[in-house]
Design an enzyme around this catalytic site. Structure first.
Site, PDB file in Angstrom:
ATOM      1  N   ARG A  35       0.908  -1.391  -0.121  1.00 45.73           N
ATOM      2  CA  ARG A  35      -0.015  -0.017   0.068  1.00 45.73           C
ATOM      3  C   ARG A  35       0.783   1.197  -0.077  1.00 45.73           C
ATOM      4  O   ARG A  35       0.494   2.266  -0.500  1.00 45.73           O
ATOM      5  CB  ARG A  35      -1.069   0.066   1.207  1.00 45.73           C
ATOM      6  CG  ARG A  35      -1.648  -1.292   1.373  1.00 45.73           C
ATOM      7  CD  ARG A  35      -3.208  -1.081   0.807  1.00 45.73           C
ATOM      8  NE  ARG A  35      -4.051  -2.107   1.427  1.00 45.73           N
ATOM      9  CZ  ARG A  35      -4.090  -3.386   0.434  1.00 45.73           C
ATOM     10  NH1 ARG A  35      -3.550  -3.297  -0.602  1.00 45.73           N
ATOM     11  NH2 ARG A  35      -4.876  -4.265   1.133  1.00 45.73           N
ATOM     12  N   GLU A 179     -13.900 -13.113  10.344  1.00 47.06           N
ATOM     13  CA  GLU A 179     -13.922 -12.613   9.010  1.00 47.06           C
ATOM     14  C   GLU A 179     -13.824 -13.663   7.907  1.00 47.06           C
ATOM     15  O   GLU A 179     -12.517 -13.898   7.417  1.00 47.06           O
ATOM     16  CB  GLU A 179     -12.705 -11.152   8.654  1.00 47.06           C
ATOM     17  CG  GLU A 179     -12.563 -10.768   7.466  1.00 47.06           C
ATOM     18  CD  GLU A 179     -11.360  -9.544   7.187  1.00 47.06           C
ATOM     19  OE1 GLU A 179     -10.610  -9.416   8.323  1.00 47.06           O
ATOM     20  OE2 GLU A 179     -11.585  -9.250   6.313  1.00 47.06           O
ATOM     21  N   LYS A 221     -17.292 -10.161  10.276  1.00 51.51           N
ATOM     22  CA  LYS A 221     -16.842  -9.254   9.532  1.00 51.51           C
ATOM     23  C   LYS A 221     -16.998  -9.736   8.095  1.00 51.51           C
ATOM     24  O   LYS A 221     -15.752 -10.672   7.564  1.00 51.51           O
ATOM     25  CB  LYS A 221     -15.338  -8.652   9.861  1.00 51.51           C
ATOM     26  CG  LYS A 221     -14.806  -7.898   8.827  1.00 51.51           C
ATOM     27  CD  LYS A 221     -13.472  -7.185   9.390  1.00 51.51           C
ATOM     28  CE  LYS A 221     -12.878  -6.465   8.407  1.00 51.51           C
ATOM     29  NZ  LYS A 221     -11.667  -5.661   9.006  1.00 51.51           N
ATOM     30  N   SER A 263     -14.118  -3.621   3.347  1.00 52.77           N
ATOM     31  CA  SER A 263     -14.470  -2.819   2.042  1.00 52.77           C
ATOM     32  C   SER A 263     -13.805  -3.408   0.959  1.00 52.77           C
ATOM     33  O   SER A 263     -14.545  -3.507  -0.177  1.00 52.77           O
ATOM     34  CB  SER A 263     -13.747  -1.551   2.167  1.00 52.77           C
ATOM     35  OG  SER A 263     -12.511  -1.254   2.375  1.00 52.77           O
ATOM     36  N   GLY A 264     -12.887  -4.409   1.091  1.00 49.46           N
ATOM     37  CA  GLY A 264     -12.582  -5.567   0.025  1.00 49.46           C
ATOM     38  C   GLY A 264     -12.170  -4.853  -1.324  1.00 49.46           C
ATOM     39  O   GLY A 264     -12.272  -5.640  -2.267  1.00 49.46           O
ATOM     40  N   GLY A 265     -11.815  -3.612  -1.647  1.00 44.25           N
ATOM     41  CA  GLY A 265     -11.404  -3.390  -2.775  1.00 44.25           C
ATOM     42  C   GLY A 265     -12.481  -2.396  -3.502  1.00 44.25           C
ATOM     43  O   GLY A 265     -12.320  -1.868  -4.808  1.00 44.25           O
ATOM     44  N   ARG A 295      -9.082  -0.213   3.648  1.00 40.49           N
ATOM     45  CA  ARG A 295      -8.826   0.657   2.489  1.00 40.49           C
ATOM     46  C   ARG A 295      -9.875   1.999   2.343  1.00 40.49           C
ATOM     47  O   ARG A 295      -9.343   2.688   1.908  1.00 40.49           O
ATOM     48  CB  ARG A 295      -8.724  -0.141   1.321  1.00 40.49           C
ATOM     49  CG  ARG A 295      -7.353  -0.753   0.942  1.00 40.49           C
ATOM     50  CD  ARG A 295      -7.534  -2.001  -0.051  1.00 40.49           C
ATOM     51  NE  ARG A 295      -8.340  -2.994   0.413  1.00 40.49           N
ATOM     52  CZ  ARG A 295      -8.445  -4.153  -0.052  1.00 40.49           C
ATOM     53  NH1 ARG A 295      -8.111  -4.305  -1.347  1.00 40.49           N
ATOM     54  NH2 ARG A 295      -9.019  -5.110   0.000  1.00 40.49           N
TER      55      ARG A 295
HETATM   56  P1  13P Z   1     -10.339  -3.525   3.634  1.00 38.08           P
HETATM   57  O1  13P Z   1     -11.345  -2.768   3.902  1.00 38.08           O
HETATM   58  O2  13P Z   1      -9.258  -2.966   2.836  1.00 38.08           O
HETATM   59  O3  13P Z   1     -10.884  -4.850   2.699  1.00 38.08           O
HETATM   60  O4  13P Z   1      -9.773  -4.447   4.729  1.00 38.08           O
HETATM   61  C1  13P Z   1     -10.324  -5.024   5.810  1.00 38.08           C
HETATM   62  C2  13P Z   1      -9.600  -5.815   6.316  1.00 38.08           C
HETATM   63  O5  13P Z   1      -9.451  -5.998   7.746  1.00 38.08           O
HETATM   64  C3  13P Z   1      -8.759  -6.888   5.664  1.00 38.08           C
HETATM   65  O6  13P Z   1      -8.550  -8.090   6.671  1.00 38.08           O
END
Ligand code: 13P
Length: 342
Positions: A35, A179, A221, A263-265, A295
């Protein structure tokens, strides 16, 4: 001394608050390096420390954040004035947590599926984390979507590992964030994402039950139900909300206090709009619907900061804005108009 159940009840009460969500700032060193490099920042222990101090030290950020997930390295770092970084968070009313998984490896015979490592020695690692201030933990499993993935083996094995992690945390009074991330990569349809997400969540909750995990003292999550990143059609927030809530209703027991999406991208604006649609259109759901974004909260401030002290105030302002808009979305009160305000 509080019982482990009382400790977890207190942590859940602090984490699940109206108008607040969780910041995921727990990128492993390889991930934060990726990142940082993308916006021209060199990744060193000191740059990672000062970046995370910048986020946690943002004035007033505790108004919108109830928790922060930290990486092990951050748990032991201090701010410029010598305050441990978990304490910097706690002083803002933000509960510190810790990512305890050790990342992904190929699942043998999984045809490209992954499995998350880190169960060996986990009970022994939790005690010192707790002493450093962590009151909750996070473990991420991933599920790639292709014509053959995730496999039945991948779904079953990952669910088992997530449930073992959650049970180990609860035995020590640590609230587990569970998650299971269905990945956005690929050109699959939203239908395919919904089908996979439902199968994954179904397996996860069966495994949690088998392992005796107390659902009242965990947070889920998940990823949202969206089309693959390379699919030609995008889905609007109302559709994402509809499709996501439908499978959550089918799979997540009402005892789970809160669902905090990753948020996953998705872009920061998309992630906010989608969360808002879920909170606007689905008032009768049994759980809170909030965020646990990395992100979508960090992209704007990281790009502004770029490792330079002179950019701290502007980066903190950008971070404050995203946290504020997501806090509004968590109550269904976000509008696109709010993106224009500084
Ligand atoms: P993102 O919101 O960037 O997907 O990251 C969340 C997270 O904690 C991934 O493990």
């Amino acid at each position: 001394m509080m019982s482990v159940v009382d400790q977890m009840q207190a942590a859940v009460s602090d984490l699940v608050q109206p108008g607040k969500g969780i910041l995921a700032a727990d990128e492993s060193t390889p991930t934060i390096t990726k990142r940082f490099n993308a916006v021209g920042i060199e990744s060193q222990e000191e740059s990672r420390r000062s970046y995370r101090e910048m986020l946690l030290g943002t004035e007033g950020i505790g108004e919108f954040l109830s928790g922060v997930i930290l990486f092990e390295e951050t748990l032991g770092q201090r701010s410029a004035d010598g305050t441990p970084l978990p304490e910097v968070a706690a002083r803002q009313g933000i509960v510190p947590g810790i990512k305890v998984d050790k990342g992904l490896t190929a699942l043998a015979n999984g045809q490209g599926d992954k499995i998350t490592q880190g169960l060996d020695g986990l009970p022994e690692r939790l005690a010192p984390y707790k002493e450093q201030g962590a009151r909750f933990a996070k473990w991420r499993d991933v599920y790639p979507i292709t014509a053959n993935n995730p496999t039945r083996l991948g779904i079953a094995t990952n669910a088992e590992v997530l449930a073992r992690y959650a049970a180990i945390c609860q035995a020590q009074g640590i609230v587990p964030i569970v998650e299971p991330e269905v990945l956005i990569d690929g050109d699959h349809t939203i239908d395919r994402c919904a089908e996979v997400s439902e199968a994954v969540l179904n397996a996860v909750f069966h495994a949690l039950h088998r392992h005796g995990v107390l659902l009242e003292y965990m947070l889920l999550k998940p990823s949202m139900v969206v089309p693959g990143k390379d699919h030609p059609q995008k889905a609007n927030p109302a559709e994402v909300a509809e499709r996501t809530i439908r499978i959550l209703r089918r799979t997540v027991p009402a005892a789970v206090p809160s669902i905090n999406f990753l948020s996953g991208g998705q872009s920061p604006e998309q992630a906010t709009a989608n969360l808002n649609a879920m909170n606007q259109g689905h008032a009768g759901v049994p759980w809170e619907l909030s965020f646990s974004y990395a992100r979508a909260l960090q992209e704007p401030p990281m790009a502004i900061w770029r490792g330079e002290a002179k950019n701290v105030a502007a980066a903190q302002a950008a971070f404050y804005k995203r946290a504020k808009l997501n806090a509004a979305a968590r109550s269904g009160k976000y509008t696109e108009e709010m993106e224009k305000s500084s």
